[in-house]
Motif scaffolding. Structure first.
Motif, PDB file in Angstrom:
ATOM      1  N   GLY A 144       1.362  99.795   7.165  1.00 26.88           N
ATOM      2  CA  GLY A 144       0.773  98.523   6.769  1.00 26.88           C
ATOM      3  C   GLY A 144      -0.664  98.316   7.195  1.00 26.88           C
ATOM      4  O   GLY A 144      -1.258  97.282   6.904  1.00 26.88           O
TER       5      GLY A 144
ATOM      6  N   VAL B 245      -3.505  98.940   6.175  1.00 25.17           N
ATOM      7  CA  VAL B 245      -4.429  99.257   5.076  1.00 25.17           C
ATOM      8  C   VAL B 245      -5.066  97.968   4.606  1.00 25.17           C
ATOM      9  O   VAL B 245      -4.535  96.869   4.811  1.00 25.17           O
ATOM     10  CB  VAL B 245      -3.662  99.948   3.903  1.00 25.17           C
ATOM     11  CG1 VAL B 245      -3.137 101.295   4.338  1.00 25.17           C
ATOM     12  CG2 VAL B 245      -2.536  99.055   3.411  1.00 25.17           C
ATOM     13  N   THR B 246      -6.194  98.100   3.962  1.00 27.74           N
ATOM     14  CA  THR B 246      -6.894  96.916   3.482  1.00 27.74           C
ATOM     15  C   THR B 246      -6.105  96.255   2.359  1.00 27.74           C
ATOM     16  O   THR B 246      -5.319  96.914   1.657  1.00 27.74           O
ATOM     17  CB  THR B 246      -8.295  97.273   2.966  1.00 27.74           C
ATOM     18  OG1 THR B 246      -8.156  98.176   1.864  1.00 27.74           O
ATOM     19  CG2 THR B 246      -9.117  97.946   4.066  1.00 27.74           C
ATOM     20  N   ASP B 247      -6.329  94.984   2.198  1.00 25.52           N
ATOM     21  CA  ASP B 247      -5.626  94.259   1.138  1.00 25.52           C
ATOM     22  C   ASP B 247      -6.429  94.175  -0.140  1.00 25.52           C
ATOM     23  O   ASP B 247      -6.143  93.374  -1.022  1.00 25.52           O
ATOM     24  CB  ASP B 247      -5.265  92.843   1.623  1.00 25.52           C
ATOM     25  CG  ASP B 247      -6.495  92.062   2.078  1.00 25.52           C
ATOM     26  OD1 ASP B 247      -7.619  92.569   1.851  1.00 25.52           O
ATOM     27  OD2 ASP B 247      -6.320  90.977   2.645  1.00 25.52           O
ATOM     28  N   GLY B 248      -7.468  94.995  -0.241  1.00 21.22           N
ATOM     29  CA  GLY B 248      -8.260  95.053  -1.461  1.00 21.22           C
ATOM     30  C   GLY B 248      -9.513  94.214  -1.421  1.00 21.22           C
ATOM     31  O   GLY B 248     -10.364  94.316  -2.291  1.00 21.22           O
ATOM     32  N   ARG B 249      -9.638  93.395  -0.370  1.00 16.48           N
ATOM     33  CA  ARG B 249     -10.829  92.568  -0.286  1.00 16.48           C
ATOM     34  C   ARG B 249     -12.011  93.408   0.178  1.00 16.48           C
ATOM     35  O   ARG B 249     -11.874  94.287   0.985  1.00 16.48           O
ATOM     36  CB  ARG B 249     -10.625  91.420   0.705  1.00 16.48           C
ATOM     37  CG  ARG B 249      -9.605  90.384   0.210  1.00 16.48           C
ATOM     38  CD  ARG B 249      -9.363  89.328   1.259  1.00 16.48           C
ATOM     39  NE  ARG B 249      -8.736  89.923   2.465  1.00 16.48           N
ATOM     40  CZ  ARG B 249      -8.426  89.211   3.546  1.00 16.48           C
ATOM     41  NH1 ARG B 249      -8.698  87.915   3.586  1.00 16.48           N
ATOM     42  NH2 ARG B 249      -7.877  89.807   4.587  1.00 16.48           N
TER      43      ARG B 249
END
Length: 289
Positions: free
Chosen positions: A281, A283-287
């Motif tokens: 978990g 990892v970046t959330d896409g931001r």
């Protein structure tokens, strides 16, 4: 073309350097033996001709010395087949007790000196040798893989050596035909703990109790506990490593170091496996940043 190998050996005045120098000469090879004090090898001059043995003054902490030595080797012999990157010193002392000046002087030899020799070796193998190729044997220590009380700065210099040379091995182009091996010796009977090769810092008062790990290390160093035979190791390296078409990047040597490394690696693997899920978990959330 001559089948005699040409060796470039640093730290050739004693220990592994002297053993390898002598053995390679006995096999009929050519040796460029580099030392800080050439007079220490005057006994060899009486036995071996100038066409087989070249003794050069070299302080590996001096970059100009290194470049001059390789330049002389090129002029005299035109090629080098094996560089034995061996010169080194040590400092015994806790991190809190070792004078920074002594630690920095050691890094100039064990890290910068070794790396600058390695850089010149790679350049020579690639740009001078015809055909391209050569072997770099870079001497670190079991202390480049293990943490040893009272030798923190020495371990750090060897860890750094390991990191730089192992990275260098990933950078060179395979078509240059250059083989790199890190030699990680255990305890062998050499001059490594003599006053000429090791600075013995005064113990820090907080570590003076005989039961502390650093005190135990100091007692062990001063005892007659060195079981390895450098001459036997050199003969093994000559017969096996030198002829290995796919030599290892790392070669730990010595019955004292092998069990310790196996235990350490097993413990590291166990620790990694137990906590591998902690990275889940993360990892970046896409931001964007």
């Amino acid at each position: 073309m001559s089948t005699r190998r040409v060796w470039f050996i640093t730290g050739a005045s004693s220990g592994f350097g002297l053993s390898l120098t002598t053995y390679a000469l006995e096999q009929g090879d050519i040796v460029i033996a580099t030392v800080r004090k050439p007079e220490t090898l005057k006994h060899l001059v009486q036995t071996w001709s100038e066409g087989q043995l070249l003794i050069l003054k070299l302080d590996v902490s001096n970059l100009d010395d290194i470049k001059d030595a390789f330049r002389t080797a090129e002029i005299r012999f035109g090629r080098i087949d094996v560089v034995y990157n061996n010169a080194g010193v040590s400092v015994m002392g806790e991190l809190e007790s070792t004078p920074e000046e002594e630690a920095r002087k050691m890094f100039e030899v064990n890290f910068w000196g070794a790396i600058n020799v390695a850089r010149e070796a790679i350049r020579f193998f690639r740009d001078v040798n015809n055909p391209q190729g050569g072997r770099l044997w870079s001497v670190t220590s079991g202390a480049g893989l293990l943490s040893i009380p009272a030798f923190g700065y020495y371990c750090a210099s060897k860890f750094a050596h390991e990191g730089a040379i192992s990275t260098l091995a990933t950078e060179i182009d395979p078509k240059w035909n250059i083989k790199i091996t890190l030699l990680e010796y255990g305890t062998f009977r050499t001059r490594a703990t003599s006053s000429e090769s090791m600075v013995d810092s005064l113990p820090h008062p907080a570590y003076a109790d005989p039961s502390t790990p650093s005190s135990q290390t100091r007692a062990w160093v001063k005892g007659d506990t060195y079981i390895g035979d450098a001459d036997k190791a050199v003969r093994m390296l000559y017969s096996k490593l030198l002829t290995d078409p796919n030599p290892p990047l790392r070669l730990p040597l010595g019955h004292d170091i092998i069990p310790r490394l196996l235990d350490q690696w097993k413990n590291n693997i166990q620790d990694l496996e137990r906590r591998a899920s902690w990275s889940d978990g993360l990892v970046t959330d896409g931001r964007s940043w």
